[in-house]
Design an enzyme around this catalytic site. Sequence first.
Site, PDB file in Angstrom:
ATOM      1  N   ASP A 187       0.896  -1.254   0.103  1.00  0.00           N
ATOM      2  CA  ASP A 187       0.072  -0.141  -0.009  1.00  0.00           C
ATOM      3  C   ASP A 187       0.960   1.198  -0.057  1.00  0.00           C
ATOM      4  O   ASP A 187       2.128   1.147   0.403  1.00  0.00           O
ATOM      5  CB  ASP A 187      -0.965  -0.144   1.270  1.00  0.00           C
ATOM      6  CG  ASP A 187      -1.776   1.079   1.401  1.00  0.00           C
ATOM      7  OD1 ASP A 187      -2.162   1.478   0.538  1.00  0.00           O
ATOM      8  OD2 ASP A 187      -1.945   1.879   2.585  1.00  0.00           O
ATOM      9  N   ASP A 236       0.107   5.139   1.172  1.00  0.00           N
ATOM     10  CA  ASP A 236      -0.009   6.076   2.212  1.00  0.00           C
ATOM     11  C   ASP A 236      -0.098   5.233   3.415  1.00  0.00           C
ATOM     12  O   ASP A 236      -0.938   4.380   3.681  1.00  0.00           O
ATOM     13  CB  ASP A 236      -1.338   6.752   1.926  1.00  0.00           C
ATOM     14  CG  ASP A 236      -1.233   7.683   0.688  1.00  0.00           C
ATOM     15  OD1 ASP A 236      -0.156   7.965   0.281  1.00  0.00           O
ATOM     16  OD2 ASP A 236      -2.458   7.910   0.049  1.00  0.00           O
TER      17      ASP A 236
END
Length: 178
Positions: free
Chosen positions: A8, A10
Amino acid sequence: MNKLVILDRDGVINQDSDAYVKSVEEWIPIPGSAEAIARLCKAGYQVAVATNQSGLGRGYFSQSDLDAMHAKMIDLIEAAGGELAGIFYCPHTPEEHCDCRKPLPGLIHQIERHLGVSAEGALMVGDSLRDLQAGQACGCRAALVLTGKGQRTLDKGEGLEQASIYKDLKSLVNELLN
């Protein structure tokens, strides 16, 4: 062992914000993340990014803003000696009911098609349950980092039975490669 790691963005690679990361100035790397990605690359792993970016669909930032954030991320990773196999993002809002917004596995399927590999047995690294669920739907092993929203996710404690838990991406890579 599958040498694919899906990250991922952020909260894993860069600092997260409840108000969205909207500009290259707001895109601030988590210390050690670019170097950790470079270490994975040097150890023969392919590293891809799978990120929900509904701020694009909500009009909080433009495509050129997103491109600039990704260029900054790529530059930092390359400066550390690594290279991303690809950045895959979902620009849609939840109301659009797409198949690429995590926890649905559409982004993982895009990575599989792009790289010509199966994600079965790959490592999915995220700071939220939806990241891990997207990976698990494709047979990925799940790793939760406590950066970003990771501590909040851990505190909720739901759906993490199959997940390994790490302080941050750097700690995960240290353990994986040692």
